[in-house]
Motif scaffolding. Sequence first.
Motif, PDB file in Angstrom:
ATOM      1  N   GLN A 155       0.847  -1.184   0.000  1.00 49.78           N
ATOM      2  CA  GLN A 155       0.000   0.000   0.000  1.00 49.78           C
ATOM      3  C   GLN A 155       0.890   1.244   0.000  1.00 49.78           C
ATOM      4  OE1 GLN A 155      -2.246  -0.702   3.574  1.00 49.78           O
ATOM      5  NE2 GLN A 155      -3.843  -1.825   2.496  1.00 49.78           N
ATOM      6  N   GLY A 156       0.595   2.168  -0.890  1.00 52.20           N
ATOM      7  CA  GLY A 156       1.391   3.384  -0.979  1.00 52.20           C
ATOM      8  C   GLY A 156       2.618   3.236  -1.858  1.00 52.20           C
ATOM      9  N   GLY A 157       2.862   2.025  -2.332  1.00 53.25           N
ATOM     10  CA  GLY A 157       3.934   1.755  -3.275  1.00 53.25           C
ATOM     11  C   GLY A 157       5.321   2.175  -2.820  1.00 53.25           C
ATOM     12  N   ILE A 158       6.203   2.364  -3.800  1.00 52.49           N
ATOM     13  CA  ILE A 158       7.584   2.723  -3.513  1.00 52.49           C
ATOM     14  C   ILE A 158       7.671   4.113  -2.867  1.00 52.49           C
ATOM     15  CG2 ILE A 158       8.163   3.728  -5.759  1.00 52.49           C
ATOM     16  CD1 ILE A 158      10.867   2.174  -5.563  1.00 52.49           C
ATOM     17  N   MET A 159       6.641   4.939  -3.065  1.00 52.09           N
ATOM     18  CA  MET A 159       6.613   6.257  -2.420  1.00 52.09           C
ATOM     19  C   MET A 159       6.539   6.094  -0.900  1.00 52.09           C
ATOM     20  SD  MET A 159       6.829   8.272  -5.000  1.00 52.09           S
ATOM     21  CE  MET A 159       6.266   9.918  -4.629  1.00 52.09           C
ATOM     22  N   ASP A 160       5.693   5.186  -0.435  1.00 53.47           N
ATOM     23  CA  ASP A 160       5.584   4.954   1.001  1.00 53.47           C
ATOM     24  C   ASP A 160       6.847   4.274   1.522  1.00 53.47           C
ATOM     25  OD1 ASP A 160       3.793   5.119   3.387  1.00 53.47           O
ATOM     26  OD2 ASP A 160       4.189   2.961   3.391  1.00 53.47           O
TER      27      ASP A 160
END
Length: 101
Positions: free
Chosen positions: A86-91
């Motif tokens: 959840q939130g991908g590589i950004m998270d």
Amino acid sequence: MDSPTFKNLSESGNGIVLDVRTMGEFTQGHLPNAVIADIYQRDFIDKINQLPKDKEIYVYCTVGARSLQAAQILQKNGFSRVYNLQGGIMDWSRNKYPILR
């Protein structure tokens, strides 16, 4: 699943970390030990079907939308243990976890 849980499970060595972004995005930075299968490519299903179905699949993208879609495709193709970041590589990056370039 959230980044800390995803990190712990994906580092256990029991599964495959799958990046479903484009090759351009992948080369700008990716999770350690990730393999790429661009969800936008026509051969995406062929690529995922080459993965062992008895392994856990840890799937991610930039913010979590493509990986959620990819997780559903994986499940439809016989993968039972699929985990979406959840939130991908950004998270992942916000948590200061390693990104390989």
